[in-house]
Design a protein around this motif. Structure first.
Motif, PDB file in Angstrom:
ATOM      1  N   TYR A  67       9.647   6.246  -0.235  1.00 30.56           N
ATOM      2  CA  TYR A  67       8.475   6.130   0.632  1.00 30.56           C
ATOM      3  C   TYR A  67       7.566   4.998   0.184  1.00 30.56           C
ATOM      4  CZ  TYR A  67      10.196  10.679   2.004  1.00 30.56           C
ATOM      5  OH  TYR A  67      11.005  11.704   2.425  1.00 30.56           O
ATOM      6  N   ASP A  68       6.993   4.333   1.177  1.00 33.04           N
ATOM      7  CA  ASP A  68       6.085   3.216   0.920  1.00 33.04           C
ATOM      8  C   ASP A  68       4.688   3.766   0.645  1.00 33.04           C
ATOM      9  OD1 ASP A  68       4.501   0.967   0.891  1.00 33.04           O
ATOM     10  OD2 ASP A  68       5.222   0.172   2.800  1.00 33.04           O
TER      11      ASP A  68
ATOM     12  N   THR B 286       1.821   3.055   3.191  1.00 25.67           N
ATOM     13  CA  THR B 286       1.783   3.568   4.564  1.00 25.67           C
ATOM     14  C   THR B 286       2.010   5.071   4.686  1.00 25.67           C
ATOM     15  OG1 THR B 286       4.153   3.085   4.843  1.00 25.67           O
ATOM     16  CG2 THR B 286       2.592   1.351   5.482  1.00 25.67           C
TER      17      THR B 286
ATOM     18  N   ARG C  93      15.736   0.224   1.873  1.00 25.07           N
ATOM     19  CA  ARG C  93      15.038  -0.623   0.900  1.00 25.07           C
ATOM     20  C   ARG C  93      15.627  -2.029   0.830  1.00 25.07           C
ATOM     21  NH1 ARG C  93      15.381   3.615  -4.042  1.00 25.07           N
ATOM     22  NH2 ARG C  93      17.471   3.790  -3.187  1.00 25.07           N
TER      23      ARG C  93
END
Length: 493
Positions: free
Chosen positions: A83-84, A87, A416
């Motif tokens: 997960y980023d 965001t 990714r």
């Protein structure tokens, strides 16, 4: 990080895990829970084998992501690298509230810093070696904990073994240099070669990352390394030059000393081998000569952990401990997705394996063929990442020589990865085809189900292989063949 966020004493510390169903974070949740932390988490609604593990431990989690999931009293939010953090709604909410955040690898590093820790790494073999280490720890009754990047039957199907807190051993990953967050007193390196080329420039960049990791050892730290591997020897030469205060301990068929492998043989579904001058053999009941190397690494790691920490084993006398080590290896049955037996039906054996690099593909398939001696070895392969496929295409071409039939699919993409070139599953099939007796291409894995079911005969071994989702094909084939067998039985009753 300059200031630790996770305390050594985790009692009543509130930790929220984003992506808690992932293998690593689910295991970490178990570790934190066992240490007295108050653990919550969130993930998608999709069901994984970790759901049952979390439920069994009474660890609460929410399905679906929302800023509201972050507990008001959370001490820290730990998130999966999938997960980023810029965001994701729960990570950004934690930042907005001033709650500290850590990636999983950072949190694992902080946990390791609070105890004597052993990191197991390598481009291949680290999962199996760490799981074998855990099986020995369990058999010997050692006061420690072991975390593996896969489900392990001798751990009750989970990814973590918790027997105490005198030491901590964990699989540590080289991808994006994640292992540099770990704080090791002992490191095991199984092998080093070019991989993860969506991140690393080339082999030299990979090698230098391993040198940097080894250099994190303290003075007198132990570096346990595979003498048989050219990449590992390259790392050792550099570490020995820059850090002569590190103790280098070599294992393997080419090593000298107490972890030199000799007298290996395969008979009746088991490997037998000796280490050093000890003539009492070890027994290992899984496929592949490469797993004898992994077993030697696990024995070396446990022995060196015991020597360094003086942790007392249940068989605390040397003969008792030696027996426990052998029993731990002999009882080891593998992990999820590492030559895992999915089922056997009508004389057909169906396996699943995570192998996705040409070197491990060749070694694993050769080991399976030697171990099972099948009528035919039929392999279904799904490549993982466009970059790896493109950069290692020539090696992939030669990796399937042990197979009698190969099935190839589209490339399984990584979220990714940024890839600007042109490569496809069809390109991979084209380079493999001249080197095997038969190759078939199906864009989607499940599209091959009818073909595979019609192809398989008693005595065959069918393997789904890769880091994609073609494992579903093996289960679909097993379900269909099992149903057909039941129908035949019903018809003759």
């Amino acid at each position: 990080m300059s200031e630790k966020i996770l305390p050594v004493d985790l009692r009543d510390v509130r930790v929220h895990l984003v992506g808690i169903k992932g293998t690593g974070l689910a295991a970490f949740a178990e570790l934190l829970h066992a240490r007295g932390a108050r653990v919550t988490g969130s993930d998608t609604a999709e069901k994984f084998y970790t759901d049952a593990i979390l439920d069994k431990r009474g660890i609460r989690y929410t399905e679906g992501f929302s800023a509201e999931n972050v507990p008001s009293a959370a001490s820290v939010v730990v998130f999966s690298s999938a997960y980023d953090p810029a965001t994701h709604p729960e990570i950004t909410e934690a930042v907005r509230r001033g709650i500290p955040t850590l990636s999983y690898t950072e949190a694992l590093g902080e946990f390791s810093a609070g105890r004597f820790s052993c990191g197991v790494t390598g481009v291949h073999g680290k999962t199996t070696t760490t799981a074998m280490l855990g099986s020995i720890v369990n058999s010997a009754g050692l006061d420690g904990a072991v975390l593996v990047g896969s489900g392990v039957p001798v751990f009750g199907g989970g990814s973590v073994l918790i027997r105490g807190d005198s030491f901590f051993a964990a699989e540590t990953c080289e991808y994006r240099r994640h292992f540099l967050s770990f704080h090791p007193s002992i490191i095991v390196i199984t092998n080093v070669e070019a991989d993860h080329l969506d991140y690393y420039r080339d082999y030299d960049d990979v090698r230098d990352a391993f040198v940097e990791y080894a250099s994190r050892l303290p003075a007198g730290g132990r570096l346990i390394a595979c003498e048989d591997d050219a990449g590992v020897r390259d790392v050792l030469a550099r570490v020995a030059s820059s850090r002569p205060d590190i103790r280098i301990i070599r294992y393997g068929f080419d090593a000298s000393g107490p972890y030199r492998i000799a007298n290996e043989s395969l008979a009746d579904g088991a490997w037998s081998f000796t280490l050093g001058d000890d003539r009492d053999p070890y027994t290992l009941r899984i496929p592949g000569r490469h797993n004898v190397l992994n077993a030697a690494a696990a024995v070396a790691a446990v022995t060196e952990i015991v020597a360094a920490t003086e942790v007392v084993a249940s068989g605390s006398s040397p003969p008792g401990f030696a027996r426990d080590v052998r029993a731990g290896l002999e009882s080891y049955t593998g992990t999820r997705r590492r030559s895992e037996v999915i089922g056997c039906v009508d004389g057909i054996t169906i396996l699943d394996d995570y192998g996705h690099h040409p070197t491990e593909i060749a070694a694993t398939l050769g080991g399976i063929k030697e171990f099972y001696t099948p009528k035919r070895l039929i392999v279904d392969f799904m490549a993982h990442t466009f970059t790896r496929t493109a950069r290692l295409l020539a090696q992939f071409a030669e990796a399937f020589s042990a197979a009698d039939v190969v099935i190839v699919h589209k490339i399984y993409a990584s979220a990714r990865e940024t890839f600007t070139g042109s490569i496809s599953g069809v390109d991979l099939a084209d380079v493999v085809r001249p080197n095997v007796s038969r190759l078939e291409y199906f864009e989607e894995p499940l599209d091959a189900a009818e073909f595979v079911c019609g192809l398989l005969e008693p005595g065959d071994v069918f393997v789904t292989m890769g880091a994609g989702d073609n494992w579903r094909l093996g289960r679909a084939v097993l379900e269909r063949l099992t149903g057909e067998q039941a129908g035949k039985s019903g018809g003759t009753a």
